[in-house]
Motif scaffolding. Structure first.
Motif, mmCIF file in Angstrom:
data_model
loop_
_atom_site.group_PDB
_atom_site.id
_atom_site.type_symbol
_atom_site.label_atom_id
_atom_site.label_comp_id
_atom_site.label_asym_id
_atom_site.label_seq_id
_atom_site.Cartn_x
_atom_site.Cartn_y
_atom_site.Cartn_z
ATOM 1 N N PRO A 146 36.954 48.712 43.763
ATOM 2 C CA PRO A 146 38.337 49.017 43.375
ATOM 3 C C PRO A 146 39.268 49.336 44.546
ATOM 4 O O PRO A 146 40.478 49.196 44.408
ATOM 5 C CB PRO A 146 38.179 50.237 42.451
ATOM 6 C CG PRO A 146 36.781 50.158 41.949
ATOM 7 C CD PRO A 146 35.985 49.579 43.078
ATOM 8 N N ARG A 147 38.688 49.760 45.680
ATOM 9 C CA ARG A 147 39.556 50.044 46.827
ATOM 10 C C ARG A 147 40.154 48.759 47.397
ATOM 11 O O ARG A 147 41.189 48.795 48.062
ATOM 12 C CB ARG A 147 38.778 50.792 47.908
ATOM 13 C CG ARG A 147 37.737 49.961 48.624
ATOM 14 C CD ARG A 147 37.000 50.749 49.691
ATOM 15 N NE ARG A 147 36.059 49.939 50.413
ATOM 16 C CZ ARG A 147 34.834 49.650 49.982
ATOM 17 N NH1 ARG A 147 34.428 50.120 48.823
ATOM 18 N NH2 ARG A 147 34.020 48.894 50.708
ATOM 19 N N ASP A 148 39.498 47.629 47.147
ATOM 20 C CA ASP A 148 40.007 46.341 47.627
ATOM 21 C C ASP A 148 40.943 45.753 46.570
ATOM 22 O O ASP A 148 40.644 44.733 45.932
ATOM 23 C CB ASP A 148 38.847 45.389 47.923
ATOM 24 C CG ASP A 148 38.014 45.848 49.106
ATOM 25 O OD1 ASP A 148 38.612 46.268 50.107
ATOM 26 O OD2 ASP A 148 36.774 45.795 49.018
ATOM 27 N N THR A 149 42.098 46.390 46.423
ATOM 28 C CA THR A 149 43.041 45.994 45.370
ATOM 29 C C THR A 149 43.565 44.581 45.585
ATOM 30 O O THR A 149 44.052 43.951 44.645
ATOM 31 C CB THR A 149 44.235 46.975 45.332
ATOM 32 O OG1 THR A 149 43.805 48.257 45.761
ATOM 33 C CG2 THR A 149 44.800 47.071 43.935
ATOM 34 N N ILE A 150 43.442 44.084 46.794
ATOM 35 C CA ILE A 150 43.916 42.725 47.070
ATOM 36 C C ILE A 150 43.162 41.697 46.225
ATOM 37 O O ILE A 150 43.698 40.639 45.890
ATOM 38 C CB ILE A 150 43.799 42.402 48.576
ATOM 39 C CG1 ILE A 150 44.604 41.138 48.900
ATOM 40 C CG2 ILE A 150 42.333 42.272 49.009
ATOM 41 C CD1 ILE A 150 44.784 40.891 50.366
ATOM 42 N N TYR A 151 41.909 42.014 45.848
ATOM 43 C CA TYR A 151 41.173 41.088 44.978
ATOM 44 C C TYR A 151 41.880 40.950 43.631
ATOM 45 O O TYR A 151 41.949 39.856 43.062
ATOM 46 C CB TYR A 151 39.742 41.590 44.740
ATOM 47 C CG TYR A 151 38.871 41.672 45.978
ATOM 48 C CD1 TYR A 151 39.163 40.936 47.124
ATOM 49 C CD2 TYR A 151 37.731 42.480 45.996
ATOM 50 C CE1 TYR A 151 38.356 41.008 48.251
ATOM 51 C CE2 TYR A 151 36.912 42.556 47.123
ATOM 52 C CZ TYR A 151 37.234 41.829 48.245
ATOM 53 O OH TYR A 151 36.429 41.907 49.352
ATOM 54 N N LEU A 152 42.399 42.055 43.120
ATOM 55 C CA LEU A 152 43.131 42.028 41.853
ATOM 56 C C LEU A 152 44.426 41.227 42.007
ATOM 57 O O LEU A 152 44.816 40.482 41.101
ATOM 58 C CB LEU A 152 43.432 43.453 41.392
ATOM 59 C CG LEU A 152 44.227 43.626 40.096
ATOM 60 C CD1 LEU A 152 43.527 42.948 38.925
ATOM 61 C CD2 LEU A 152 44.442 45.110 39.804
ATOM 62 N N TYR A 153 45.075 41.376 43.162
ATOM 63 C CA TYR A 153 46.305 40.631 43.426
ATOM 64 C C TYR A 153 46.036 39.119 43.402
ATOM 65 O O TYR A 153 46.768 38.348 42.766
ATOM 66 C CB TYR A 153 46.871 41.052 44.780
ATOM 67 C CG TYR A 153 48.050 40.245 45.251
ATOM 68 C CD1 TYR A 153 49.319 40.472 44.726
ATOM 69 C CD2 TYR A 153 47.901 39.259 46.221
ATOM 70 C CE1 TYR A 153 50.412 39.729 45.155
ATOM 71 C CE2 TYR A 153 48.977 38.515 46.654
ATOM 72 C CZ TYR A 153 50.233 38.755 46.114
ATOM 73 O OH TYR A 153 51.300 38.007 46.538
ATOM 74 N N TYR A 154 44.965 38.706 44.061
ATOM 75 C CA TYR A 154 44.644 37.272 44.076
ATOM 76 C C TYR A 154 44.117 36.798 42.720
ATOM 77 O O TYR A 154 44.296 35.625 42.358
ATOM 78 C CB TYR A 154 43.645 36.969 45.191
ATOM 79 C CG TYR A 154 44.265 37.000 46.570
ATOM 80 C CD1 TYR A 154 45.379 36.226 46.862
ATOM 81 C CD2 TYR A 154 43.757 37.815 47.576
ATOM 82 C CE1 TYR A 154 45.982 36.264 48.115
ATOM 83 C CE2 TYR A 154 44.344 37.858 48.829
ATOM 84 C CZ TYR A 154 45.457 37.076 49.095
ATOM 85 O OH TYR A 154 46.048 37.112 50.339
ATOM 86 N N ALA A 155 43.481 37.692 41.978
ATOM 87 C CA ALA A 155 43.050 37.337 40.614
ATOM 88 C C ALA A 155 44.269 37.015 39.755
ATOM 89 O O ALA A 155 44.261 36.055 38.969
ATOM 90 C CB ALA A 155 42.249 38.485 39.995
#
Length: 420
Positions: A146-155
C-alpha cells in the motif's frame, strides 16, 4: 463400547493429523526440488483438513502454498498470483494472532517480490493491450504494498484504457481518499556535449556535474497529480452519464486548483452537453481571461467550438492561437479544415439540385462558393509552410485541396515536395 468409540475417534484424528503433516512435508520437498506443481498437488490433498490443524501447522501450510503459487505464477499461470497473495496474508494473520512469527518476515519479503512480479506482468499486459488484466495486477500489487500508491495510479490508468470506467472511477476515488500526490523530485543537468537537459538519479547527476561532462544542475519537484485525479473523476462521471456528480467533482477540483484552465474547459463542455449555453459561454470567456496568451487554450477553445458546430468561433480561436504562435501546425490544420468542411457541405446542396435553369445557376453559385472556401483553406496551409516547410500533414492536406480544386499546377508542386 463407548470407550472403544472414543479410541477410534482419537485414532482417526491422529491419522488425519499424520496425513496433513505427510502432505505438507511432501510439498516442502517438492518445492526444494523446484516442482511447484507437485507441491500444489500435495497441498490440495491436505486442504480439506487444514482448518482443524493447529496454528503452527496452518502457518506452515499457507507459507508453502504462497511459495508454490508464486512459483507457478512466475512460470506463466497468471491466475496463481491471487492464490499466492491470499496465502501469504493468511500466514501473517495466523502468526499475528499467536504471537509467533516464524514465517512472517519471509512471507512479507515474498509478498514484495510477488508485487514486483505483478507489476512486471502488468507492463507486459499493457504492451499487449490487455488493459483489464494489467489493471487487476497493478491493483493487486498495490494491495500487497500500500505504500507504493503509484501502483494504484497506474491501475486506474489501465482501467481507463480498458474502457472499464467504473473500475477506473473506484481506483481514482481511492487515490483521492488516501491523499495521493504523485509529485517527486527530479534531478536534471545539461549534457555539455549535446546541450540536452537530462534527468538522472541525484548521486549520478552530481558526479557527472563534478566531472565536467554536465552543467547547470537543477533540482525540481514535479507537478502534483491531485488535480489530474479529481479532473479524471469528473470526466469519468460525465462518461458514465452521472452529470450531477460530475459537476460536483468539477466544483471541488476548481476549488483546489483555481488556475487550472483545462478544468474550466471541461466544465464548460459539460454545461454545453446539458444544454446550458449561457453557462458554457461564461466559462469559455473565463478561460480566455485566465490565460490570454496561451495558444493551447485558444486551440482547445477552437476544438470545442468546432466539435459543437460553432465554425466562426472555432476560426477566431484558431487564428488567435496562430497569432500567438505562428508555427502552431495543429491550429493551422484545423483552421484549414473548417473551410474544407464548409465547402464539402455545399457539395451535398449541389448534388440535390435538379436540371432547371435556376438549379444550374444555383449549382454554379454553390460551386464558386465551395471553391473560394477551398482556396481559403489552401491559403492557411500555404502560410503554414512558411514556418514548417516539410510538415507532411500540411503538405498532404494541401495536396488534397488542390486536387479537389482541379488546380493541377499546384497539385504537382505539392506532390513533388512530398517526394511522390
Amino acid at each position: 463400547m463407548k470407550t472403544k468409540l472414543l479410541i477410534m475417534t482419537a485414532l482417526l484424528i491422529g491419522l488425519a493429523g499424520f496425513s496433513q503433516k505427510s502432505e505438507i512435508k511432501a510439498a516442502e520437498k517438492a518445492m526444494k526440488s523446484g516442482d511447484a506443481a507437485a507441491a500444489k498437488a500435495s497441498l490440495e490433498s491436505a486442504s480439506g483438513l487444514i482448518a482443524g490443524a493447529d496454528e503452527r501447522t496452518q502457518a506452515q501450510y499457507y507459507f508453502l502454498k504462497g511459495h508454490a503459487y508464486a512459483d507457478l505464477a512466475r512460470k506463466g499461470d497468471m491466475s496463481a498470483f491471487g492464490e499466492s497473495v491470499d496465502a501469504y496474508k493468511k500466514v501473517i494473520s495466523l502468526e499475528e494472532s499467536t504471537g509467533k512469527a516464524k514465517y512472517t518476515a519471509e512471507a512479507s519479503a515474498q509478498m514484495s517480490a510477488v508485487a514486483n512480479d505483478l507489476v512486471n506482468a502488468a507492463v507486459e499486459d499493457n504492451k499487449a493491450k490487455k488493459y483489464t488484466d494489467a489493471a487487476d495486477k497493478l491493483y493487486m500489487a498495490y494491495q500487497l504494498s500500500p505504500r507504493d500508491t503509484i501502483y494504484l495510479y497506474y491501475a486506474a490508468s489501465s482501467a481507463v484504457n480498458s474502457g472499464d470506467y467504473q473500475m477506473a472511477l473506484d481506483y481514482y476515488k481511492e487515490l483521492k481518499d488516501v491523499g495521493y500526490d504523485g509529485s517527486q523530485m527530479e534531478y536534471r543537468a545539461t549534457n555539455v556535449e549535446t546541450g540536452e537537459v537530462e534527468v538522472m538519479q541525484k548521486t549520478q547527476r552530481d558526479l557527472m556535474v563534478k566531472s565536467g561532462t554536465y552543467s547547470n544542475p537543477v533540482d525540481e519537484k514535479t507537478e502534483s497529480k491531485r488535480a489530474e485525479i479529481v479532473r479524471n473523476i469528473a470526466l469519468i462521471y460525465t462518461q458514465l452519464g452521472n452529470n450531477e456528480e460530475a459537476l460536483d467533482a468539477y466544483k471541488e477540483a476548481r476549488a483546489d486548483n483555481p488556475d487550472d484552465v483545462n478544468l474550466v474547459l471541461n466544465e464548460a463542455n459539460l454545461y454545453y452537453q446539458l444544454g446550458d449555453k449561457d453557462k458554457f459561454k461564461a466559462l469559455m470567456a473565463e478561460a480566455a481571461r485566465m490565460a490570454p496568451d496561451n495558444p493551447d487554450l485558444h486551440y482547445n477553445i477552437g476544438v470545442i467550438n468546432m466539435e459543437q458546430g460553432d465554425i466562426e468561433g472555432a476560426r477566431a480561436a484558431y487564428r488567435k492561437a496562430i497569432e500567438i504562435n505562428p508555427g502552431y501546425v495543429n491550429a493551422q490544420l484545423n483552421l484549414s479544415t473548417t473551410y474544407v468542411n464548409e465547402g464539402n457541405g455545399l457539395i451535398d446542396d449541389m448534388n440535390a439540385l435538379g436540371t432547371s435553369r435556376a438549379d444550374l445557376e444555383q449549382y454554379d453559385a454553390y460551386k464558386s462558393q465551395k471553391d473560394e472556401l477551398f482556396k481559403e483553406g489552401a491559403k492557411v496551409l500555404e502560410d503554414a509552410l512558411k514556418t514548417n516547410p516539410d510538415n507532411e500533414a500540411v503538405l498532404s492536406q494541401l495536396k488534397n485541396i488542390y486536387g479537389a480544386l482541379g488546380d493541377n499546377e499546384n497539385f504537382m508542386r505539392i506532390k513533388k515536395l512530398l517526394g511522390e
